[in-house]
Design an enzyme around this catalytic site. Structure first.
Site, PDB file in Angstrom:
ATOM      1  N   LEU A  64       0.900  -1.151   0.000  1.00 52.70           N
ATOM      2  CA  LEU A  64       0.000   0.000   0.000  1.00 52.70           C
ATOM      3  C   LEU A  64       0.937   1.198   0.000  1.00 52.70           C
ATOM      4  O   LEU A  64       1.691   1.402   0.958  1.00 52.70           O
ATOM      5  CB  LEU A  64      -0.851   0.020   1.270  1.00 52.70           C
ATOM      6  N   SER A  65       0.922   1.966  -1.071  1.00 58.48           N
ATOM      7  CA  SER A  65       1.848   3.092  -1.171  1.00 58.48           C
ATOM      8  C   SER A  65       1.577   4.107  -0.075  1.00 58.48           C
ATOM      9  O   SER A  65       0.466   4.212   0.434  1.00 58.48           O
ATOM     10  CB  SER A  65       1.699   3.770  -2.535  1.00 58.48           C
TER      11      SER A  65
END
Length: 198
Positions: free
Chosen positions: A76-77
């Site tokens: 998840l950036s």
């Protein structure tokens, strides 16, 4: 994000979209954390506090969801980068958008929020397990997103042309398929090698 001035002024829809589609709703039950020597599993049920700390780190902290051969292969950036990339994309209601690298499906759900009910979002993930996760997540969020399993470098030629194309993984060369599938006057946003996104 607010105290550091990281919410994009040019895309005021981003902040409410991120609030409506929180990170934990897209994070898998098992995350990966660096132990100082290797990545170790962190389970949501066994250690919920540690799991939550990984999901909600600082604005520049990504959440590793997959490790391959000892190296992070999906995440998840971090919120700051996601917000900045969405701002750079310059989404408008009704746009057709192609995303390369679905991961958990959160970016695609955020883009669906940005283009509204008249827009169209298609996302591609090479890993079948992740594309299944993305499909479940966007469905649970009520986001209108088509999740495909395949090679992102080929784009999605059967799904028409797009106003916007965004890659979540770095490239040193923009695949020509992305250019062919972008409408005239469209926009492609991608991490460029190790230099940040362009």
């Amino acid at each position: 994000m607010a105290s550091r001035g990281l919410w994009p002024a040019g895309s005021p829809w981003v902040r409410p979209a991120m609030r409506a589609l929180p990170r934990h709703a897209f994070a898998p039950d098992r995350l990966c954390a660096w132990s100082g020597h290797a990545y170790a599993s962190v389970d949501r049920t066994a250690t919920p506090g540690r799991w939550a700390d990984l999901v909600y780190g600082g604005p520049y902290d990504s959440t590793v969801i997959q490790v391959t051969d000892g190296f992070p292969s999906s995440s998840l950036s971090c919120e700051a980068v996601v917000a900045d990339m969405l701002d750079s994309l310059m989404l408008e209601p009704g746009h057709a958008v192609l995303e390369l690298g679905a991961a958990t499906g959160r970016n695609a759900a955020l883009m669906a929020h940005g283009v509204g009910p008249d827009g169209r979002v298609t996302t591609i993930e090479a890993d079948p397990r992740l594309s299944d996760l993305a499909r479940r997540n966007v469905s649970a969020a009520g986001a209108r997103v088509t999740v495909l399993t395949g090679d992102g470098t080929r784009g999605a030629p059967a799904h028409g042309r797009f106003h916007r194309v965004m890659a979540t993984y770095a490239v040193d060369l923009v695949p020509w398929a992305w250019v062919e599938q972008t409408r005239p006057g469209g926009r492609i946003v991608a991490p460029w090698g190790r230099l940040g996104h362009v």
